[in-house]
Write an enzyme that holds these catalytic residues in place. Structure first.
Site, short mmCIF file in Angstrom:
data_model
loop_
_atom_site.label_atom_id
_atom_site.label_comp_id
_atom_site.label_asym_id
_atom_site.label_seq_id
_atom_site.Cartn_x
_atom_site.Cartn_y
_atom_site.Cartn_z
N ASP A 47 6.82 -32.17 1.66
CA ASP A 47 5.69 -31.80 2.51
C ASP A 47 4.42 -31.68 1.68
O ASP A 47 4.47 -31.44 0.47
CB ASP A 47 5.97 -30.49 3.29
N ASP A 96 1.25 -33.49 -6.10
CA ASP A 96 1.94 -32.32 -5.55
C ASP A 96 2.63 -32.67 -4.25
O ASP A 96 2.08 -32.46 -3.19
CB ASP A 96 0.94 -31.18 -5.36
N GLU A 141 7.54 -26.22 1.62
CA GLU A 141 7.13 -25.47 0.44
C GLU A 141 5.70 -25.00 0.59
O GLU A 141 5.36 -23.89 0.21
CB GLU A 141 7.26 -26.34 -0.82
ZN LIG Z 1 3.97 -28.31 -4.81
#
Ligand SMILES: [Zn+2]
Length: 385
Positions: free
Chosen positions: A74, A105, A141
């Site tokens: 995600d 990320d 997350e």
């Molecule tokens: Zn992350």
């Protein structure tokens, strides 16, 4: 190298997996991993008041040690897509740089550890050299982190899965690939300080008790240092984030005043001891004259540290062999899913360079994807030697 981490990363970026949407990212990984011989489980977890979230656990090999790579597909929303040089979900490469939400990320990190595992399998007749390789991938997350890693770990434990060591592929490096491993994280605790007074007319302050005076005194007292840091951590820190009275009337002394704060704390405190410390300080500053109470928010972000040892040395060694840099062990930054994994096995965080994460034009040099894949490959080789 056979597997292409850049192609994998581009495919993942093209999946619009803004929390809690799966966006096709886990389905794509499932296809890649099943083709390579992994047993893949997809699990959806739900809870009243939260969005259901899809997760993935994949493993190849039945023996221990089981080396786990963890991560999340995600991503945070792109914000104004027009502000990006390249569309945030296009996965475009320009001038040797891959652009897109999740590039660092952490779809880039996932692409690298998947590519590294595929290369290891290809070099060993389609199997791990010994033991097992697993992937623990969540879609929750960046959100509330309720239906993601904590439930996935519990689910795996109930199936009898055992983890020996974990690498979490979050962007851990500060300036250049190989400069930092995260070996622990500070805890995070939120609270509200509520001071009660007596409402009244501003022209007759003797008949009222203004809670803002008391709140100001307590805020000042609570900003004193909490400690001087510890061997692996910076000093703990309390920061006020909001002061709220909500009084729209000019001639009214309010009856109550509130202030919210967050504490990032190190391994010199437990949550319980920290609350006691804060409450004692407030009591001393109140001197019996200020009526106050604390409202503490529940927190699942406790402090932890992974002590240096053979696994840390193995990871540092692999990074040094590939990059020529000896990474420092850091405990800075926000929380991550490592706070949940640490209850099951030792965990280190190592991924790409984090500078552009959550920003417009999130991006990573293609060369970093190739280097990170080589590092993960070396870690797998050394670990399964
Ligand atoms: Zn992350």
């Amino acid at each position: 190298m056979t597997a292409d981490p850049v192609a994998l990363a581009r495919e993942l970026i093209r999946c619009r997996s803004v929390t809690p949407e799966e966006g096709g990212a886990l389905a794509y990984l499932q296809g890649v991993l099943e083709k390579a011989g992994f047993t893949v489980h997809r699990t959806t977890f739900a809870e009243p008041g939260t969005a259901p979230v899809e997760n993935l656990y994949a493993r190849i090999g039945a023996e221990r040690p089981n080396l786990v790579f963890a991560g999340h597909t995600d991503v945070v929303p792109p914000g104004d897509a027009a502000a990006w040089r390249h569309p945030p979900f296009a996965g475009e490469v320009e001038g040797g740089v891959l652009y897109g939400r999740g590039a660092v990320d952490m779809k880039g990190g996932i692409a690298c550890f998947v590519a590294a595992a595929l290369d290891h399998l290809a070099a060993n007749g389609g199997k791990p050299k010994r033991g097992s390789i697993s992937f623990l991938i969540t879609g929750d997350e960046e959100g509330v982190a309720v239906n993601g890693t904590p439930k996935l770990l519990k689910w795996a434990a109930e199936r009898g899965e055992k983890f020996d060591h974990c690498i979490l592929g979050e962007p851990s490096n500060v300036e250049v690939l190989g400069d930092t491993i995260k070996a622990g994280r500070r805890g995070s605790l939120n609270g509200t300080l509520v001071v009660t007074g007596r409402q009244g007319h501003v022209a007759y302050p003797d008949r009222a008790d203004n809670p803002i005076r008391g709140l100001a005194a307590l805020i000042a007292a609570l900003q004193a240092p909490l400690d001087e840091g510890s061997e692996q951590f910076d000093p703990s820190h309390l920061e006020f984030t909001s002061v709220d009275v909500g009084n729209a009337t000019v001639n009214l002394i309010p009856g109550e005043a509130r202030a919210r704060f967050n504490i990032r704390y190190n391994d010199r405190h437990s949550q319980v001891a920290l609350k006691t410390l804060i409450e004692r300080r407030a009591e001393a500053a109140a001197g019996g004259r200020v009526r106050f109470a604390f409202e503490w928010q529940p927190s699942n972000a406790d402090v932890f540290v992974t002590k240096p040892g053979p696994f840390t040395e193995l990871a540092q060694g692999a990074i040094a062999e590939v990059t020529g840099r000896k990474p420092q062990l850091s405990t800075s930054g926000g929380t991550s899913d490592a706070r949940f994994i640490k209850d099951f096995c030792p965990v280190l965080e190592f991924g790409l360079v984090g500078r552009s994460m959550h920003a417009v034009d999130e991006c990573t040099p293609v060369a970093d994807l190739v280097t990170l894949t080589a590092i993960y490959q070396r870690i797998i080789e050394k670990y399964l030697e």
